[in-house]
Write a protein that holds these residues in place. Structure first.
Motif, PDB file in Angstrom:
ATOM      1  N   ILE A   1     -62.759  31.698 -54.767  1.00  0.00           N
ATOM      2  CA  ILE A   1     -63.999  31.465 -54.031  1.00  0.00           C
ATOM      3  C   ILE A   1     -63.705  30.539 -52.878  1.00  0.00           C
ATOM      4  CG2 ILE A   1     -66.357  30.641 -54.164  1.00  0.00           C
ATOM      5  CD1 ILE A   1     -65.793  33.141 -55.819  1.00  0.00           C
ATOM      6  N   LEU A   2     -64.056  31.040 -51.639  1.00  0.00           N
ATOM      7  CA  LEU A   2     -63.942  30.221 -50.441  1.00  0.00           C
ATOM      8  C   LEU A   2     -65.294  29.624 -50.132  1.00  0.00           C
ATOM      9  CD1 LEU A   2     -62.350  29.171 -47.983  1.00  0.00           C
ATOM     10  CD2 LEU A   2     -63.039  31.291 -46.786  1.00  0.00           C
ATOM     11  N   ASN A   3     -65.389  28.312 -50.027  1.00  0.00           N
ATOM     12  CA  ASN A   3     -66.618  27.612 -49.712  1.00  0.00           C
ATOM     13  C   ASN A   3     -66.513  27.044 -48.312  1.00  0.00           C
ATOM     14  OD1 ASN A   3     -68.120  27.427 -52.505  1.00  0.00           O
ATOM     15  ND2 ASN A   3     -65.949  27.014 -52.893  1.00  0.00           N
TER      16      ASN A   3
ATOM     17  N   ALA B   1     -64.485  23.018 -45.583  1.00  0.00           N
ATOM     18  CA  ALA B   1     -64.135  24.248 -46.274  1.00  0.00           C
ATOM     19  C   ALA B   1     -63.196  23.913 -47.401  1.00  0.00           C
ATOM     20  CB  ALA B   1     -63.504  25.234 -45.303  1.00  0.00           C
ATOM     21  N   TRP B   2     -63.319  24.562 -48.525  1.00  0.00           N
ATOM     22  CA  TRP B   2     -62.403  24.405 -49.657  1.00  0.00           C
ATOM     23  C   TRP B   2     -62.323  25.705 -50.415  1.00  0.00           C
ATOM     24  CZ3 TRP B   2     -67.222  22.383 -49.325  1.00  0.00           C
ATOM     25  CH2 TRP B   2     -68.153  22.758 -50.311  1.00  0.00           C
ATOM     26  N   LEU B   3     -61.214  25.880 -51.091  1.00  0.00           N
ATOM     27  CA  LEU B   3     -60.901  27.135 -51.753  1.00  0.00           C
ATOM     28  C   LEU B   3     -60.770  26.884 -53.232  1.00  0.00           C
ATOM     29  CD1 LEU B   3     -60.173  30.146 -51.522  1.00  0.00           C
ATOM     30  CD2 LEU B   3     -57.791  29.461 -51.219  1.00  0.00           C
ATOM     31  N   GLU B   4     -61.548  27.597 -53.993  1.00  0.00           N
ATOM     32  CA  GLU B   4     -61.463  27.565 -55.455  1.00  0.00           C
ATOM     33  C   GLU B   4     -60.653  28.764 -55.898  1.00  0.00           C
ATOM     34  OE1 GLU B   4     -65.391  27.531 -56.963  1.00  0.00           O
ATOM     35  OE2 GLU B   4     -65.981  25.650 -55.970  1.00  0.00           O
ATOM     36  N   LEU B   5     -59.406  28.449 -56.373  1.00  0.00           N
ATOM     37  CA  LEU B   5     -58.458  29.505 -56.673  1.00  0.00           C
ATOM     38  C   LEU B   5     -58.773  30.156 -58.006  1.00  0.00           C
ATOM     39  CD1 LEU B   5     -55.161  27.820 -55.498  1.00  0.00           C
ATOM     40  CD2 LEU B   5     -56.474  29.529 -54.299  1.00  0.00           C
ATOM     41  N   GLN B   6     -58.409  31.369 -58.114  1.00  0.00           N
ATOM     42  CA  GLN B   6     -58.534  32.115 -59.338  1.00  0.00           C
ATOM     43  C   GLN B   6     -57.369  31.775 -60.259  1.00  0.00           C
ATOM     44  OE1 GLN B   6     -58.095  35.718 -56.956  1.00  0.00           O
ATOM     45  NE2 GLN B   6     -56.580  36.423 -58.477  1.00  0.00           N
ATOM     46  N   ASP B   7     -57.414  32.201 -61.461  1.00  0.00           N
ATOM     47  CA  ASP B   7     -56.340  31.949 -62.417  1.00  0.00           C
ATOM     48  C   ASP B   7     -55.070  32.602 -61.941  1.00  0.00           C
ATOM     49  OD1 ASP B   7     -58.149  30.578 -63.957  1.00  0.00           O
ATOM     50  OD2 ASP B   7     -58.642  32.326 -65.208  1.00  0.00           O
ATOM     51  N   GLY B   8     -53.985  31.875 -62.098  1.00  0.00           N
ATOM     52  CA  GLY B   8     -52.682  32.384 -61.683  1.00  0.00           C
ATOM     53  C   GLY B   8     -52.209  31.783 -60.387  1.00  0.00           C
TER      54      GLY B   8
ATOM     55  N   LEU C   1     -75.402  24.465 -43.831  1.00  0.00           N
ATOM     56  CA  LEU C   1     -75.490  25.672 -44.641  1.00  0.00           C
ATOM     57  C   LEU C   1     -74.186  25.883 -45.377  1.00  0.00           C
ATOM     58  CD1 LEU C   1     -77.194  27.985 -41.980  1.00  0.00           C
ATOM     59  CD2 LEU C   1     -78.273  26.516 -43.689  1.00  0.00           C
ATOM     60  N   LEU C   2     -74.249  26.488 -46.536  1.00  0.00           N
ATOM     61  CA  LEU C   2     -73.084  26.744 -47.378  1.00  0.00           C
ATOM     62  C   LEU C   2     -72.873  28.234 -47.476  1.00  0.00           C
ATOM     63  CD1 LEU C   2     -70.858  25.687 -49.236  1.00  0.00           C
ATOM     64  CD2 LEU C   2     -72.490  25.846 -51.128  1.00  0.00           C
ATOM     65  N   PHE C   3     -71.627  28.636 -47.224  1.00  0.00           N
ATOM     66  CA  PHE C   3     -71.249  30.037 -47.285  1.00  0.00           C
ATOM     67  C   PHE C   3     -70.145  30.191 -48.307  1.00  0.00           C
ATOM     68  CE2 PHE C   3     -68.147  33.276 -45.866  1.00  0.00           C
ATOM     69  CZ  PHE C   3     -68.920  34.397 -46.055  1.00  0.00           C
ATOM     70  N   LYS C   4     -70.295  31.123 -49.197  1.00  0.00           N
ATOM     71  CA  LYS C   4     -69.306  31.406 -50.226  1.00  0.00           C
ATOM     72  C   LYS C   4     -68.841  32.834 -50.099  1.00  0.00           C
ATOM     73  CE  LYS C   4     -70.867  28.108 -53.722  1.00  0.00           C
ATOM     74  NZ  LYS C   4     -71.233  27.924 -55.145  1.00  0.00           N
ATOM     75  N   CYS C   5     -67.491  33.012 -50.341  1.00  0.00           N
ATOM     76  CA  CYS C   5     -66.899  34.343 -50.230  1.00  0.00           C
ATOM     77  C   CYS C   5     -65.838  34.482 -51.299  1.00  0.00           C
ATOM     78  CB  CYS C   5     -66.286  34.538 -48.858  1.00  0.00           C
ATOM     79  SG  CYS C   5     -65.533  36.162 -48.627  1.00  0.00           S
ATOM     80  N   ALA C   6     -65.791  35.617 -51.963  1.00  0.00           N
ATOM     81  CA  ALA C   6     -64.807  35.913 -52.992  1.00  0.00           C
ATOM     82  C   ALA C   6     -63.581  36.535 -52.372  1.00  0.00           C
ATOM     83  CB  ALA C   6     -65.413  36.843 -54.027  1.00  0.00           C
TER      84      ALA C   6
END
Length: 1271
Positions: A1092-1094, A1034-1041, A1127-1132
């Motif tokens: 985005i959480l992957n 699992a990894w987290l793609e952070l938003q700006d800020g 499987l890959l799951f993405k969540c905002a």
């Protein structure tokens, strides 16, 4: 009453009326034993002659008129206009009152010669003709004249107490003359005083110039009273004298003639008074006394009579045929003349030949000719009218039978139709029994018998019905006691082919050859030549029996000597005259019977008329008569009689070219019992039916074969069908045809038992059946019917061009015999169509959610409900966002749950006829093409599951939530639909349609928790599928800020992978992040974005439970694929920065009351305060209006105001406003209160108090006093 009328009335009632007999009222002076016999007979003859004359001229009761004042010419017309007397009340012999409708009365003056010329002894002897009352006519207009003259004269007239009398005072005074009127009233009053008594009034007044209504009522009353008293006195006198004679009837000097005079006088007196019942009763007693007299033991043999010329003609209606003085025999009368109606029982051996038959014929004809013209049907009651016609019919019928017997004696027997009616009448009528049978006269030619055979229709050969009670030849020779029987063949003039049969049931002589026993023959009389006559007569001697031809000739000659009626002898002179008279008598009997109660007798005699018409070729008249007779015999079940007449009717219809009637008659002949006709004869009937059916008929009509073809449903339970299903119905048809018969078509109608409005529905045979004799099984195609029970209606079919129908039914419980036929309408239904019910059920095999955007198995549970799904076709159509992969095979397996605890077969017993059977794993591979597939046969009667691959597509990225905010899920989120249509049934006539909802979801629900101004945060993963989920990475793609702290690859702080999450469990991933400082100018330029959480994961699940690993094509590499396949799951995730520089503050104000209760309104208040000027916040809008929205859980709160609106808030720092909303708690407990939000302002610029969701306490509603019950 005249003698003829009394006699005819007495004969019809079965008693003998009087012929001409004298009447007396007292024991005659010449009845003493010392009176000379010659003088006795002479005096008796004189009185009988005088008595007969008196009776012929006396028919009314005599009332004497004593005209004192010469008034009779004046009042005569008015007196006689009132005759006969209406409703006169008289007493019968037993002193019971009887009302006479019309009493005949005759007024005679006392000065008339008919009354004054009689000697006293003569008046006393014939008392019945003496006056029954005396009316005294008187008038007076002077009182002194009444006192001095009239009163004494009246007293002298009425001094005789034996007479019944009364006075009629006639007034001539005019009503306008008061003095005369008063004087008349005074004289009439004196008259009443002198002659009226307390017990009886003897005076009445007639006013010639005034109203006479009251007078006539009083007059008739007094007159009837006088007549009644006179009759009572005379009746008593007659009874006393008759009783005295009856007591001495055993004395040697007793004379029946004296008794006869008294009895006949009393009877005739009753007859004149119209007391017919009493008169008949007197004649009955007179008859019994006469029988005792003539049958007295030890009495000498007396002359019977009946030997005079013309005695063969009945004289029962001719009283003047012979004077009574001519039939005196010693002390009584000759029996024949005195008692003709008893002649049949008392006939002697020395009477002429066949006098009995001739006398009965003439008597019947005389009665018919005498009574028919006088009968008026409009004056009698309907029952009396019918009884009259019945008697007339009996007379005609008796005359007809006697006439046929005479015809048989003279050789016309073979010309008489051997019908059942004639056979029943003549076979029980004995032959004449003279002392010696008459011989053939020497001057008569010898007649021979020549047979003329008659051929029955259809070549029917049956034994002839008998017309004789025994063999006439034997009866005639038996009467010749000195003769022997001789050679039987010589008796028939050498006709060797004749067979003589004896016995009461035989014909006597059957003109039948040994090779053709049923051939009918008739005899015609042919005169032989002179030579044969001499040789024949020379052989007639005392030692040789008579031949049959000689019996006929002798009987004819003797009968010619007996019959004196020229018309009767003319009827017997030839065959043509005989048939004419026979037709006249038969038609007369039939016509009268039709008008009487006995209409059946008339119909039977119509058949005899038809037989004669048939013989002479008048087929139209014969057919009409035969149709009536056949209808009667068929209706009453006389099949033996019907078999005698019906062939003749069929022949008439054939000659008249009546094809419809001829066919109907042939069918009726076939429907009769088999024992009545030979097999060849029945086959001839059938051949005629088939010939006409295949010919060109001008007017084809449906033929009713109800008596020939019957049908019924097969034994056992009825055929059960579901609503809308066709089927095949097997019925049993019995054929009465003697041979096989081919049908072009055969159909039956079904009648609904539940509603008469449904009508009838026809079902047809699948082929052209051939009916064999007896029992046949026929299969009929049944189209879909409405729900309900059905019974068999009408059987219809076609033979060639002929259509037929049958309404006859057979019993439900059928025996094994093929010959069984019945005509009972069954009540047991043969078809039951059930009401609309579920025949199959299709539902989703799994109710839990499947994985979104992944290929998943969707299961359909197909469950037949007591219905076969053999050959069923399933149509599958997916809704929006759902797709089927048709490149993959569809799998079908038996539902193991349905087998547990049920009586269905196990999987090892499931077989298939279409080549598709379950494999070792219990699944069948099917092909889905264009959304259609056919179910295998092994799944037609068991519950099965159909698995097919689908993929739900959702392009939107899942959104995470904050942990403090509860997850909100909609029912329609992730739902997809599948439209199903199942076509099943024998012809795919049944359909089942259903839309199934299938739920799809993401594997996780993501929620975050971020600490204020801290560097750590937690991501919570909540499993939403029924399966074990393994998180590999699992990894987290952070938003700006926001930026990561420590690990810059976005991984969690602690890595415990692989992380296993069970169904409905939660797991947390900790990420270390911090906010990045951004200047206000940069903040305005950055776009808003989500983190985005992957999550890379794998799933281990079962398709029978819910979500599972997406399907693979190759099951052999299943495990290897599972290891490599991740499987890959993405969540905002929308991460919020801490509120460090708020512009607005929103605070929740405390409730005004300390406690909240369910059902009570409460004001919710929020205060909004501006913390700084707008100029310091360039991102804020210049608009001073603020948009607000109140959110609340509808299960806990009801908002009574506006939930959303705009309020005005000044742009200056420190500006405040309060928003108030009225709410009502709906649930008790600790619940979250409504929450106020400002949608138009970024949450980063709002400071809330309290900072997060909190709870409030709501108490239950207070108790209501209305529900309290005082103690």
């Amino acid at each position: 009453m005249p003698l003829g009328q009394g006699s005819s009335l007495h004969l019809i009632t079965g008693r003998w009326g009087r012929s001409s007999r004298p009447e007396g009222c007292i024991p005659l002076p010449f009845s003493r034993s010392d009176f000379p016999v010659r003088s006795l007979h002479s005096a008796m003859a004189n009185f009988l002659a005088q008595f007969q004359t008196i009776k012929s001229s006396c028919d009314r009761l005599v009332v004497a008129i004593e005209d004192v004042s010469d008034l009779w010419p004046v009042v005569k017309d008015s007196f006689e206009e009132k005759l006969p007397l209406k409703k006169a009340c008289l007493n019968n012999k037993t002193r019971n009152p009887i009302f006479v409708d019309k009493l005949p009365v005759e007024y005679i003056l006392t000065t008339d010669a008919r009354l004054r010329s009689r000697f006293p002894q003569e008046q006393y002897l014939f008392w019945f003709r003496e006056p029954y009352a005396t009316i005294i006519l008187v008038t007076c207009e002077d009182l002194d004249e009444f006192k001095n003259i009239l009163r004494n004269r009246l007293k002298l007239i009425v001094q005789n107490d034996d007479r019944e009398w009364f006075i009629v005072f006639v007034s001539k005074a005019y009503p306008s003359n008061d003095q005369a009127t008063k004087l008349v009233k005074k004289i009439y009053a004196k008259l009443e005083v002198e002659f009226n008594t307390k017990k009886r009034e003897r005076c009445c007044k007639l006013d010639l110039q005034g109203s006479d209504t009251d007078f006539w009522a009083d007059f008739e009353y007094k007159l009837v009273d006088s007549i009644r008293n006179t009759m009572d006195r005379r009746t008593q006198f007659y009874e006393d004298e008759i009783r005295k004679l009856s007591e001495n009837r055993l004395m040697p000097v007793w004379n029946f003639c004296n008794f006869f005079i008294l009895k006949e006088s009393l009877a005739f007196m009753f007859e004149m008074a119209h007391l017919h019942e009493d008169s008949l009763r007197e004649y009955d007693e007179l008859e019994l006394c006469y029988l005792e007299t003539v049958n007295t033991p030890n009495s000498k043999q007396k002359d019977f009579g009946g030997l005079d010329k013309g005695d063969d003609q009945a004289a029962i209606l001719k009283p003047s045929c012979k004077p009574l003085s001519d039939i005196i025999l010693d002390d009584t009368f000759r029996e024949f003349e005195f008692r003709q109606y008893l002649f049949a029982c008392q006939s002697k051996n020395n009477l002429p030949f066949c006098l009995r038959e001739v006398w009965v014929i003439t008597a019947c004809l005389a009665l018919i000719n005498e009574t028919a013209p006088r009968y008026d049907s409009g004056l009698v009651a309907p029952d009396v009218e019918k009884e009259f016609y019945r008697v007339q019919g009996d007379l005609y019928s008796l005359c007809r039978v006697k006439f046929m017997r005479l015809a048989c004696l003279i050789g016309y027997g073979m010309e008489i139709e051997r019908s059942p009616a004639n056979s029943a009448s003549l076979s029980m009528l004995p032959w004449p029994k003279p002392a010696t049978w008459p011989l053939v006269p020497s001057d008569t030619s010898h007649l021979m018998l020549e047979p003329n055979p008659r051929v029955k229709p259809f070549g029917i050969q049956k034994k002839l019905l008998p017309l004789e009670p025994s063999v006439l030849l034997r009866e005639a020779n038996r009467r010749r006691a000195s003769l022997s029987a001789g050679n039987i063949y010589d008796l028939f003039d050498g006709h060797q082919n004749l067979i003589v049969k004896d016995g009461p049931a035989s014909d006597g002589i059957s003109m039948t050859s040994p090779l053709n026993k049923a051939q009918k023959a008739s005899m015609s009389r042919v005169s032989s030549g002179p030579g044969n006559v001499e040789s024949s007569l020379s052989r007639v001697h005392v030692d040789r029996p008579m031949k049959l031809s000689e019996v006929y000739v002798a009987a004819e000659h003797a009968l010619h000597c007996t019959v004196s009626d020229s018309d009767l002898w003319e009827s017997l002179s030839s065959v043509q005259n005989f048939e004419k008279k026979y037709l006249e008598l038969t038609k007369g009997a039939a016509d009268n019977y039709h008008l009487s109660w006995w209409k059946r007798h008339g119909v039977v005699l119509d058949g005899e008329i038809g037989a004669l018409a048939f013989r002479h070729g008048n087929f139209d008249l014969a057919a009409k008569s035969y149709e009536k007779v056949c209808a009667l015999y068929a209706g009453e079940g006389w099949h033996d009689l019907l078999a005698e007449v019906l062939p003749n009717l069929a022949e008439c219809q054939k000659q008249l070219n009546d094809q419809a009637g001829y066919l109907s008659s042939c069918v009726r002949l076939l429907s009769l019992e088999r024992s009545l006709f030979l097999t060849k004869e029945r086959e001839a009937f059938q051949s005629e039916v088939v010939r006409l059916a295949h010919s060109e008929m001008k007017h084809p009509v449906p033929l009713d074969v109800s008596s020939l073809i019957t049908f019924s449903g097969n034994p056992g339970p009825p055929l059960e069908l579901c609503d809308g299903d066709p089927g095949t119905l097997s019925v049993t048809v019995w054929s009465g045809f003697p041979d096989d018969i081919s049908l072009e078509s055969l159909s039956l109608t079904l009648i609904a038992t539940f509603s008469a409005d449904e009508g009838v529905k026809a079902i047809k045979s699948s082929d052209s059946p051939i009916l064999k004799p007896g029992k046949n099984n026929v299969t009929l195609l049944v189209p879909p019917q409405h729900p309900g029970s059905y019974v068999l209606g009408v059987l219809t079919g076609q033979i060639g061009q002929l259509r037929f129908r049958s309404h006859s039914f057979s019993k439900g419980d059928l025996p094994d015999s093929d010959d069984f036929m019945s005509y009972e309408k069954p009540t047991r239904p043969v078809l039951k169509v059930s009401k609309p019910r579920p025949l199959v059920d299709v539902a989703a095999a799994v109710s839990s959610a499947l994985l979104m955007n992944e290929t998943q198995w969707v299961g359909l549970v197909i469950r037949p409900i007591n219905y076969s799904l053999k050959g069923a076709i399933l149509h599958i159509e997916t809704g929006p966002g759902l797709y089927i992969d048709e490149t993959c095979m569809v799998e079908m397996e038996a539902d193991q749950k349905a087998f547990q605890g049920s009586e269905q077969s196990t999987m090892s017993e499931v077989t298939s006829e279409d080549g598709v059977s379950p494999n070792a794993s219990g699944c069948s591979k099917l092909v889905l093409k264009n959304g259609e597939l056919q179910l295998p046969d092994w799944a037609s009667n068991i519950t099965s599951i159909l698995w097919f691959p689908v993929r739900a597509v959702d392009d939107q990225l899942p959104q995470g939530t904050y942990s403090v905010v509860p997850q909100k899920q909609s029912v329609v989120d992730g739902m997809r639909t599948i439209a199903l249509k199942l076509e099943f049934g024998t012809t795919h006539n049944q359909t089942f349609e259903r839309t199934i909802a299938v739920h799809f979801t993401d594997p996780f629900h993501v929620s975050v928790r971020v600490a204020d101004q801290c560097n750590d945060g937690t991501v919570i993963l909540h499993s939403q599928v029924k399966g074990t989920v393994t998180v590999y990475d699992a990894w987290l793609e952070l938003q700006d800020g926001f930026i990561h702290v420590g690990k810059f690859d976005g991984r969690p702080v602690s890595e415990f992978f692989p992380l296993v999450i069970c169904s409905s469990s939660r797991a947390g991933l900790m990420f270390c992040i911090r906010s990045e400082c951004i200047s206000p100018i940069d903040d305005q330029k950055l776009p808003k974005s989500d983190s985005i959480l992957n999550v890379r994961y794998g799933i281990s699940g079962n398709r029978a439970i819910g979500a599972h690993l997406p399907m693979v094509l190759d099951h052999a590499d299943f495990e290897k694929t599972c290891e490599k396949e991740q499987l890959l799951f993405k969540c905002a995730l929308a991460l919020q920065r801490p509120v460090l520089d708020p512009c607005l503050a929103v605070g929740f104000l405390p409730f005004p009351s300390k406690s909240l209760r369910v059902g009570q309104l409460v004001n919710m208040k929020w205060r909004i305060e501006r913390l700084k000027n707008i100029e310091k916040s360039p991102s804020y809008s210049n608009n001073d209006e603020v948009l607000y929205e109140v959110n609340a859980n509808p299960e806990n709160w009801m908002i009574a105001g506006r939930k959303r609106g705009h309020v005005s808030l000044s742009l200056n720092q420190g500006s405040r406003l309060v928003i108030t909303i009225v709410c009502m708690p709906l649930a008790a407990g600790y619940v979250r209160p409504p929450h106020l939000t400002l949608p138009s302002i970024d949450v980063a610029n709002i400071s809330c108090n309290p900072a997060g969701p909190h709870l409030v306490c709501v108490l239950p509603p207070a108790l209501s006093s209305s529900f309290c019950i005082p103690s």
